[in-house]
Motif scaffolding. Structure first.
Motif, short mmCIF file in Angstrom:
data_model
loop_
_atom_site.label_atom_id
_atom_site.label_comp_id
_atom_site.label_asym_id
_atom_site.label_seq_id
_atom_site.Cartn_x
_atom_site.Cartn_y
_atom_site.Cartn_z
N VAL A 1 77.98 -12.60 -73.08
CA VAL A 1 78.46 -12.22 -71.75
C VAL A 1 77.70 -10.99 -71.27
N GLU A 2 77.42 -10.06 -72.17
CA GLU A 2 76.71 -8.85 -71.76
C GLU A 2 75.31 -9.16 -71.28
N ILE A 3 74.64 -10.07 -71.99
CA ILE A 3 73.28 -10.45 -71.58
C ILE A 3 73.33 -11.15 -70.24
N ALA A 4 74.30 -12.02 -70.07
CA ALA A 4 74.41 -12.73 -68.80
C ALA A 4 74.62 -11.76 -67.65
N ARG A 5 75.37 -10.66 -67.92
CA ARG A 5 75.61 -9.69 -66.86
C ARG A 5 74.37 -8.89 -66.54
N ALA A 6 73.58 -8.58 -67.58
CA ALA A 6 72.41 -7.72 -67.36
C ALA A 6 71.22 -8.50 -66.83
N ARG A 7 71.36 -9.81 -66.75
CA ARG A 7 70.24 -10.65 -66.38
C ARG A 7 69.86 -10.41 -64.92
N VAL A 8 68.55 -10.22 -64.67
CA VAL A 8 68.08 -10.02 -63.30
C VAL A 8 67.82 -11.39 -62.72
N PRO A 9 68.45 -11.73 -61.60
CA PRO A 9 68.26 -13.08 -61.06
C PRO A 9 66.84 -13.32 -60.57
N GLY A 10 66.45 -14.58 -60.58
CA GLY A 10 65.12 -14.95 -60.11
C GLY A 10 64.12 -14.76 -61.23
N GLY A 11 63.01 -15.48 -61.14
CA GLY A 11 61.96 -15.31 -62.13
C GLY A 11 62.12 -16.26 -63.27
N ALA A 12 61.00 -16.71 -63.81
CA ALA A 12 61.04 -17.69 -64.89
C ALA A 12 61.35 -17.00 -66.21
N ARG A 13 60.83 -15.76 -66.38
CA ARG A 13 61.06 -15.08 -67.64
C ARG A 13 62.42 -14.41 -67.62
N LEU A 14 63.00 -14.26 -68.79
CA LEU A 14 64.28 -13.56 -68.90
C LEU A 14 64.02 -12.07 -68.71
N ARG A 15 64.68 -11.47 -67.73
CA ARG A 15 64.57 -10.02 -67.54
C ARG A 15 65.96 -9.43 -67.57
N LEU A 16 66.12 -8.36 -68.36
CA LEU A 16 67.44 -7.77 -68.51
C LEU A 16 67.42 -6.37 -67.93
#
Ligand SMILES: Cc1cc2nc3c(=O)[nH]c(=O)nc-3n(C[C@H](O)[C@H](O)[C@H](O)COP(=O)(O)OP(=O)(O)OC[C@H]3O[C@@H](n4cnc5c(N)ncnc54)[C@H](O)[C@@H]3O)c2cc1C
Ligand SMILES: Nc1ncnc2c1ncn2[C@@H]1O[C@H](COP(=O)(O)O)[C@@H](O)[C@H]1O
Lengths: 256, 403
Positions: B43-58
């Motif tokens: 849940v924490e990672i999902a919250r920190a996730r920056v929307p947009g972009g193909a790569r995962l950015r936190l």
């Protein structure tokens, strides 16, 4: 009308034996349906394969002898300049060689002719000196193109099938060895620029599949419904159901 | 045997909701002994996730916009500006490109096809490796070229079907701007244009590229028995489904002015589109397929319906086995694999062998009496009703609309 069909030395995709490419056999049938004087032209190092064209209904075939790996373009251009056909029929891609589909365009450029690609049917146009060509587009759509003669037309696999091979016709047809004077073709622009090697199969990207995640996730994304299923409607009367379906299809732009 | 034994009765009793009737709240979690909330890394990672972009950015600074857990105390006073910034990322700008990559799109009626987007994705691969910019050359667009990855947008003349004029316009742009690479789709029209340009430039064409990266391009030859590989040359056509479309941040797509093309005398006098006839088009080519399954008994109505909808008729295997529809109409693993945009299934259960045949269909509509049929799960719109009754209703409505 004088029509020339370009026949290339093809290789069978599985056995690798010399064959007449099926597309060019279809080009012969298309040329015959148009009437006129039909002859074949090929630049090849041996007549195996291209000579089958006689069995597929071609009465005469001119064969220009080339050495292995020689560029056929200048030879073909010189022969066509001598004959001056009104219509040149070719396959859209050759089979078994380079398969770049450039030869018809290069010939048209050298002889100053127009090109119409991917024909499935040809008939004389309403105005004299024109042809009306039915072009194949994706998903079964077609386009009718009216173009001025003389021109080069390439044939699409969706064209009518080739005439069946007939042994008698193959014996009756004449195969002429032809010599032409041509400036030697431009040497390969940069030999050894590309590495030639055995083909390695590469799967296509699947439509709708994501690019991230594990292989299992991508497979699921590609084969399952988009997300958590769609709209499910119960207890509609047939009229309401029909109305809903038609509205939905119209919204997608499917209904014309 | 060191695990503690479960006592189901006691567990159930612990979840009992006080009241007169025996009620249990099975969703309730037992209280954690220490009273501290448990960490949930997902849940924490999902919250920190920056929307947009193909790569995962936190974004671990805890400023992340709308997450409810952060919206306490001082955090609730986040300025609204940052949320709008997140919603619409500023387009990437390549102001001083080291070189240009041309991407030529078919874009019939102003919309980029999937293949066009793949060509733009390929052009981005070539441009991004060395700080180049992608120029999209297409007829005037209604689509967002920036989201598809174009840095510049150059409108080509749109005169219906006029490949000779189009090639002349392209040649003028190539002469004026000297792009490092020119990428076409290997589609009927795109491939035709590419060959016209190649012979006019007198340059080789690397046709039907199957794999593309900034360092290598690979194309099959010899009936897919051999292949050529090397550094990406100047002129290339890209096969369909070979390169992923651009999924990252949008680009600027600044419009630039086309140059004056040279005059041509076209040999093509006129052209006219002939739409596919759904009654004769082969199932594999069809755009819209309506299919009958074992739930259909009235095949006369079904054939009328297909004709009225302008759809190509298909069927499931059970129906073809029974001889009610021709074998050529069978959809599925052992029939035809469709490439249609829309599939309308009447009384089809959706066996895996059948669903394989429609894996590529974008839109699926189903009518079935069974709410739990696999086809209902696959469809974006499902009607739970008797298909025998829906067919005449559809026919009536279509007849009214046509009148
Ligand atoms: C090796 C192999 C290959 C196969 N390949 C294929 C293939 O290529 N293509 C293919 O289609 N199948 C294929 N099958 C068969 C497949 O497994 C299923 O048997 C078949 O698809 C079922 O067809 P169906 O959905 O029409 O019939 P059923 O399974 O009988 O389903 C009928 C559906 O219609 C619904 N229904 C009934 N009455 C009505 C009504 N009045 N109104 C609305 N809905 C109603 C029912 O609820 C049910 O969901 C293959 C099988 C094998 C073993
Ligand atoms: N050596 C050749 N002799 C005659 N015609 C050829 C030859 N090579 C190619 N062609 C024609 O050009 C078409 C396209 O070939 P290619 O450009 O090699 O893919 C073929 O289908 C033939 O009709």
């Amino acid at each position: 009308m004088k029509i020339t069909v370009l026949l290339s030395p093809g290789l069978h995709p599985l056995s690798g034996k010399p064959v007449l490419p099926r597309l060019e056999a279809q080009a012969i049938a298309l040329g015959k349906s148009l009437g006129g004087v039909l002859s074949g032209l090929a630049a090849a190092s041996c007549p195996d394969g291209v000579a089958d064209a006689l069995g597929h209904g071609l009465a005469q075939l001119d064969l220009i002898a080339t050495t292995e790996g020689e560029d056929p373009m200048p030879l073909l251009a010189a022969a066509l300049a001598e004959d001056g056909p009104k219509l040149v029929l070719a396959g859209r891609r050759s089979q078994g060689g380079e398969e770049s589909g450039l030869v018809p365009y290069a010939l048209a450029k050298a002889l100053g002719l127009g090109v119409v690609a991917d024909a499935v049917a040809i008939e004389p146009g309403t105005e004299p000196g024109t042809l009306s060509i039915l072009q194949a587009l994706p998903k079964g759509a077609r386009r009718r193109v009216v173009a001025r003669l003389p021109m080069v037309v390439t044939v699409h696999p969706a064209a009518p099938p080739a005439l069946p091979y007939a042994y008698g016709a193959a014996r009756r047809g004449t195969l002429r060895a032809r010599r032409v004077q041509a400036a030697p073709g431009a040497p390969d622009a940069a030999p050894g620029l590309f590495e030639e090697r055995a083909y390695r199969k590469r799967p296509k990207l699947m439509r709708g599949a994501g690019t991230g995640g594990s292989a299992a996730e991508r497979l699921r994304a590609a084969t399952e419904a988009g997300g958590a299923g769609g709209r499910v409607l119960t207890d509609l009367s047939p009229e309401q159901a029909a109305r809903t379906i038609l509205d939905h299809l119209a919204g997608l732009g499917i209904l014309r | 045997m060191s695990r503690p034994r479960k006592d189901p009765r006691a567990e159930r009793q612990a979840r009992a909701v006080p009241g007169q009737r025996p009620r249990y709240d099975l969703a309730r979690r037992p209280e954690t002994p220490g009273g501290r909330p448990r960490h949930d890394p997902r849940v924490e990672i999902a919250r920190a996730r920056v929307p947009g972009g193909a790569r995962l950015r936190l974004d671990r600074t805890q400023h992340a916009g709308s997450s409810p857990s952060v919206a306490i105390g001082a955090m609730s006073a986040t300025p609204p500006a940052s949320t709008t910034l997140l919603a619409a990322p500023t387009p990437r700008v390549v102001a001083e490109p080291a070189f240009l990559v041309f991407a030529v799109a078919d874009a019939p009626d102003g919309r980029l096809t999937g293949h066009d987007r793949q060509v733009l994705g390929g052009a981005r691969l070539l441009a991004d490796a060395d700080g180049g910019a992608v120029v999209l050359l297409a007829p005037p667009l209604v689509d967002d070229a920036g989201a598809a990855g174009a840095d510049r947008l150059l409108a080509l003349p749109s005169l219906g079907y006029a490949p000779e004029t189009l090639a002349a316009a392209l040649l003028a742009e190539i002469a004026a701007r000297a792009p490092r690479h020119i990428l076409f789709p290997e589609s009927p029209d795109g491939g035709d244009l590419a060959r016209r340009v190649a012979v006019s430039l007198g340059e080789p064409l690397f046709a039907d590229v199957e794999q593309l990266s900034a360092r290598t391009a690979i194309r099959p030859t010899g009936g897919r028995r051999r292949e050529q590989a090397g550094a990406p040359p100047r002129l290339m056509t890209l096969g369909e489904g070979r390169v992923a479309p651009h999924l990252g941040d949008p680009h600027e797509a600044r419009t630039i002015d086309p140059c004056e093309p040279t005059e041509t005398t076209p040999g093509i006098l006129r052209a006219e589109a002939v739409p596919a006839d759904p009654a004769t088009v082969s199932l594999a080519d069809a755009r819209f397929v309506v299919s009958a399954g074992n739930g259909i008994t009235d095949f006369t109505s079904f054939k009328h319906l297909a004709a009225a909808l302008g759809a190509t008729p298909g069927a499931s295997r059970v129906v073809c086995d029974a001889g009610l529809m021709p074998r050529a109409a069978q959809v599925g693993a052992s029939g035809t694999v469709l490439d249609a945009d829309c599939y309308f299934a009447l009384g089809i259960a959706g066996a895996p062998q059948h669903l394989q045949g429609i894996a590529g269909c974008e839109h699926v509509v189903a009518v079935n009496t069974d709410l739990h049929a696999a086809m209902v799960e696959r469809a974006e719109l499902s009607i739970i009703a008797d298909a025998q009754a829906v067919m005449p209703a559809l026919l009536r409505l279509l007849a009214e609309g046509g009148a």
